[in-house]
Design a protein around this motif. Structure first.
Motif, PDB file in Angstrom:
ATOM      1  N   GLN A 120      47.554-100.944  28.291  1.00  0.00           N
ATOM      2  CA  GLN A 120      48.274 -99.668  28.358  1.00  0.00           C
ATOM      3  C   GLN A 120      47.593 -98.621  27.481  1.00  0.00           C
ATOM      4  O   GLN A 120      47.435 -97.458  27.879  1.00  0.00           O
ATOM      5  CB  GLN A 120      49.725 -99.865  27.895  1.00  0.00           C
ATOM      6  CG  GLN A 120      50.574-100.713  28.822  1.00  0.00           C
ATOM      7  CD  GLN A 120      51.981-100.896  28.266  1.00  0.00           C
ATOM      8  OE1 GLN A 120      52.587 -99.967  27.739  1.00  0.00           O
ATOM      9  NE2 GLN A 120      52.494-102.120  28.372  1.00  0.00           N
ATOM     10  N   ARG A 121      47.194 -99.033  26.292  1.00  0.00           N
ATOM     11  CA  ARG A 121      46.530 -98.109  25.366  1.00  0.00           C
ATOM     12  C   ARG A 121      45.203 -97.620  25.944  1.00  0.00           C
ATOM     13  O   ARG A 121      44.880 -96.427  25.851  1.00  0.00           O
ATOM     14  CB  ARG A 121      46.296 -98.808  24.024  1.00  0.00           C
ATOM     15  CG  ARG A 121      45.631 -97.943  22.959  1.00  0.00           C
ATOM     16  CD  ARG A 121      46.531 -96.791  22.551  1.00  0.00           C
ATOM     17  NE  ARG A 121      45.931 -96.004  21.496  1.00  0.00           N
ATOM     18  CZ  ARG A 121      46.414 -94.845  21.065  1.00  0.00           C
ATOM     19  NH1 ARG A 121      47.524 -94.337  21.596  1.00  0.00           N
ATOM     20  NH2 ARG A 121      45.814 -94.183  20.092  1.00  0.00           N
ATOM     21  N   GLU A 155      54.685-107.032  26.821  1.00  0.00           N
ATOM     22  CA  GLU A 155      53.989-107.027  25.535  1.00  0.00           C
ATOM     23  C   GLU A 155      52.557-107.543  25.639  1.00  0.00           C
ATOM     24  O   GLU A 155      51.708-107.179  24.820  1.00  0.00           O
ATOM     25  CB  GLU A 155      54.772-107.833  24.500  1.00  0.00           C
ATOM     26  CG  GLU A 155      54.948-109.297  24.833  1.00  0.00           C
ATOM     27  CD  GLU A 155      55.819-110.016  23.813  1.00  0.00           C
ATOM     28  OE1 GLU A 155      56.234-109.330  22.840  1.00  0.00           O
ATOM     29  OE2 GLU A 155      56.092-111.210  23.969  1.00  0.00           O
ATOM     30  N   ASP A 156      52.245-108.369  26.648  1.00  0.00           N
ATOM     31  CA  ASP A 156      50.876-108.874  26.771  1.00  0.00           C
ATOM     32  C   ASP A 156      49.936-107.853  27.399  1.00  0.00           C
ATOM     33  O   ASP A 156      48.748-108.110  27.563  1.00  0.00           O
ATOM     34  CB  ASP A 156      50.870-110.167  27.594  1.00  0.00           C
ATOM     35  CG  ASP A 156      51.398-109.958  29.002  1.00  0.00           C
ATOM     36  OD1 ASP A 156      52.222-109.033  29.191  1.00  0.00           O
ATOM     37  OD2 ASP A 156      50.977-110.707  29.910  1.00  0.00           O
ATOM     38  N   THR A 157      50.459-106.673  27.774  1.00  0.00           N
ATOM     39  CA  THR A 157      49.615-105.629  28.373  1.00  0.00           C
ATOM     40  C   THR A 157      49.464-104.413  27.461  1.00  0.00           C
ATOM     41  O   THR A 157      49.006-103.359  27.912  1.00  0.00           O
ATOM     42  CB  THR A 157      50.206-105.167  29.712  1.00  0.00           C
ATOM     43  OG1 THR A 157      51.455-104.485  29.470  1.00  0.00           O
ATOM     44  CG2 THR A 157      50.434-106.338  30.652  1.00  0.00           C
ATOM     45  N   ILE A 158      49.854-104.553  26.194  1.00  0.00           N
ATOM     46  CA  ILE A 158      49.841-103.388  25.295  1.00  0.00           C
ATOM     47  C   ILE A 158      48.431-102.804  25.166  1.00  0.00           C
ATOM     48  O   ILE A 158      48.238-101.585  25.222  1.00  0.00           O
ATOM     49  CB  ILE A 158      50.399-103.778  23.908  1.00  0.00           C
ATOM     50  CG1 ILE A 158      51.900-104.054  24.009  1.00  0.00           C
ATOM     51  CG2 ILE A 158      50.145-102.664  22.887  1.00  0.00           C
ATOM     52  CD1 ILE A 158      52.545-104.485  22.712  1.00  0.00           C
ATOM     53  N   ASP A 192      59.884-103.998  27.370  1.00  0.00           N
ATOM     54  CA  ASP A 192      58.851-104.123  26.332  1.00  0.00           C
ATOM     55  C   ASP A 192      58.490-105.581  26.072  1.00  0.00           C
ATOM     56  O   ASP A 192      57.319-105.923  25.874  1.00  0.00           O
ATOM     57  CB  ASP A 192      59.341-103.469  25.035  1.00  0.00           C
ATOM     58  CG  ASP A 192      59.380-101.950  25.124  1.00  0.00           C
ATOM     59  OD1 ASP A 192      58.729-101.396  26.041  1.00  0.00           O
ATOM     60  OD2 ASP A 192      60.057-101.333  24.288  1.00  0.00           O
ATOM     61  N   LYS A 193      59.496-106.444  26.100  1.00  0.00           N
ATOM     62  CA  LYS A 193      59.234-107.867  25.858  1.00  0.00           C
ATOM     63  C   LYS A 193      58.392-108.472  26.973  1.00  0.00           C
ATOM     64  O   LYS A 193      57.447-109.229  26.724  1.00  0.00           O
ATOM     65  CB  LYS A 193      60.556-108.612  25.717  1.00  0.00           C
ATOM     66  CG  LYS A 193      60.387-110.094  25.377  1.00  0.00           C
ATOM     67  CD  LYS A 193      61.730-110.768  25.161  1.00  0.00           C
ATOM     68  CE  LYS A 193      61.541-112.242  24.801  1.00  0.00           C
ATOM     69  NZ  LYS A 193      62.864-112.914  24.580  1.00  0.00           N
TER      70      LYS A 193
END
Length: 359
Positions: free
Chosen positions: A71-72, A65-68, A61-62
Motif C-alpha cells: 500500500q505504501r 496488514e500483510d499488504t501495508i 486493517d487486520k
C-alpha cells in the motif's frame, strides 16, 4: 476486498449493518414532521454508525496488514506523479481573481484571491487554508465555499465526521481575520443575502440554508437573521421555514444571481424545474415563483439589470404548456412583472421570448 474476509467476519459485518438499519429506522420521525433540524438520542444513528465504521475499519486493517508495504509503495508512486505545487485556473469575480493551490506536502487545497488590476494579479490573500482546519480534527470535509456579494465575508460548510452527510456553517470576516464557528448546524447548503453595516463593528445579514430529510434529500429552505460583532453571533430571529418541497423526486438548491440581487431557491427533478426568488436586500419578503413546475419542462435563470433571463424547453404559445420540445429557448421576465403578479398556477406568466437572428 470483502471477498478476503472470513465467513465469520462477513457475518459480523452483516449483523452490524442490520442492527444499524433497525436502529436508524426506529429513529425516523413521522413523514409529516416539519420540525427544524433532526435530533437523535444517544445510541441512535450517529453513534451506531461511528461504532460500525470504527469496527469495520479495524477488521479490514487486520485482514490487510500483510499488504501495508505494498500500500505504501502504491501511495508513493501515485504521489510522485502529482505535482507537489499546483494552482488552479483563476476565476475573475468583481475586482478579484479567485483560485486554489497546493503546496508541498499539503493534503488539502489553499483557497486564495488576488486583486486584478488591468489583467495583473496584485497581493495574494489566503481566503481559507483547509490544511489548518485539518490539523485540529481527525476528519475534515469542506462542502461549499461562497463569498458574500461585497467580498468581505466568506462562508463554508464543514463536516468533521464521516458519519453524517450534513455540514455545519462557518463564517469568516476577511477584513479582520475573525471566524464564526458553527453558525448554523446540520445543513446541506447555504447562501448569503445582502449585508448591512450598522457601523465598523456590527454587521447584519440574513442567511438562507437548506436542510435534508432522512434520505439526505435537501427539501427545505430556511432563513435566519444574524448580527456579527467581535467574533460573536447574535441571532436576531428564530429560523424561519421559507420553502418546502414534498415531492421526493425533487432536490432543493440555493444560489445567488450573478448580479447579487436575488436568492434563487431551485427545486429540480431529473426532468423538471421550479424556481422561487427572494430579493437579496429584502430577505424577509416571501419568495416569488418564476413559473410553477410542469412535467418535462426545465428552466434555468439569472438576472441582469431589471430582468430575469430564462433558458428553458417550454412552449410559451402552447395551450397545453407541455415541455416536450427538444430545443431550448431564451426568454425574459421583467422585475416589475414578477413583483406585481400574485401567486398564480399559470405557467410562463409574464415571460417573453427573446427574438433570434432567424425571427
Amino acid at each position: 476486498m470483502l471477498s478476503r474476509l472470513s465467513p465469520q467476519v462477513r457475518a459480523n459485518i452483516t449483523k452490524k449493518c442490520q442492527e444499524f438499519l433497525i436502529t436508524r429506522t426506529s429513529a425516523l420521525p413521522s413523514s409529516s414532521s416539519r420540525s427544524y433540524g433532526r435530533k437523535y438520542s444517544a445510541g441512535t444513528f450517529p453513534d451506531v454508525l461511528n461504532s460500525f465504521i470504527r469496527d469495520t475499519n479495524a477488521q479490514v486493517d487486520k485482514v490487510m496488514e500483510d499488504t501495508i508495504l505494498r500500500q505504501r509503495t502504491l501511495y508513493l508512486e501515485m504521489k510522485s506523479r502529482t505535482p507537489a505545487d499546483s494552482t488552479s485556473v483563476p476565476e475573475t469575480v468583481g475586482m478579484y481573481d479567485y483560485y486554489s493551490r497546493y503546496e508541498t506536502n499539503d493534503i488539502f487545497p489553499i483557497y486564495c484571491r488576488a486583486k486584478n488590476e488591468q489583467g495583473l494579479q496584485i497581493e495574494e490573500e489566503v481566503v481559507l487554508n483547509i490544511n489548518e482546519l485539518g490539523r485540529h480534527v481527525d476528519y475534515v470535509h469542506v462542502g461549499i465555499l461562497k463569498m458574500s456579494a461585497d467580498h468581505h465575508f466568506i462562508g463554508y460548510t464543514l463536516a468533521t465526521s464521516a458519519a453524517t452527510a450534513s455540514f455545519d456553517l462557518y463564517l469568516k470576516d476577511l477584513r479582520r481575520n475573525k471566524s464564526y464557528c458553527q453558525v448554523v448546524q446540520d445543513i446541506t447548503g447555504f447562501e448569503w443575502s445582502h449585508i448591512f453595516y450598522d457601523d465598523q463593528e456590527k454587521v447584519h445579514t440574513t442567511l438562507f440554508f437548506t436542510k435534508a430529510d432522512m434520505n439526505n434529500r435537501p427539501f427545505q429552505t430556511w432563513s435566519v437573521q444574524i448580527e456579527l460583532c467581535n467574533e460573536t453571533v447574535t441571532y436576531m430571529s428564530e429560523p424561519d421555514l421559507v420553502f418546502e418541497e414534498p415531492d421526493e423526486a425533487c432536490y432543493v438548491d440555493l444560489q445567488r444571481t450573478k448580479d447579487g440581487k436575488f436568492i434563487t431557491i431551485t427545486s429540480n427533478s431529473k426532468s423538471s424545474s421550479e424556481v422561487h426568488v427572494v430579493e437579496s436586500q429584502s430577505p424577509t419578503l416571501p419568495p416569488k415563483c418564476i413559473s410553477p413546475r410542469i412535467a418535462n419542462v426545465e428552466y434555468y435563470i439569472d438576472h441582469v439589470q431589471n430582468s430575469f433571463y430564462i433558458v428553458h424547453n417550454g412552449r410559451l404559445a402552447s395551450a397545453e404548456n407541455t415541455g416536450d420540445s427538444a430545443d431550448y429557448t431564451l426568454s425574459t421576465l421583467a422585475d416589475k412583472d414578477l413583483r406585481h403578479q400574485n401567486h398564480s398556477s399559470k405557467p410562463f406568466l409574464g415571460w417573453k421570448n427573446v427574438p433570434t437572428g432567424n425571427s
